[in-house]
Design a protein around this motif. Sequence first.
Motif: not given
Length: 67
Positions: A43-55
């Motif tokens: 997704a990042s390579r496509r310019g889409i920012l996705l969050g990560k879980p805490k752990d």
Amino acid sequence: MSLYEKLPSDFLIQFYYELKNMISKGLVSKNMYYELGLIIATASRRGILLGKPKDFEQHLSQEILME
């Protein structure tokens, strides 16, 4: 090329949210975190920012060290 790179962006995002939902319910394995990392990278390579879980970093860094 990974499977995730072949998926349309909307399906990739839906799959990401489904994995995050499973993680929040405690239905996780180390492989799920690895797959989530692949989805986030694609997704990042496509310019889409996705969050990560805490752990996320804790599980992913252990997985990388084992390789």
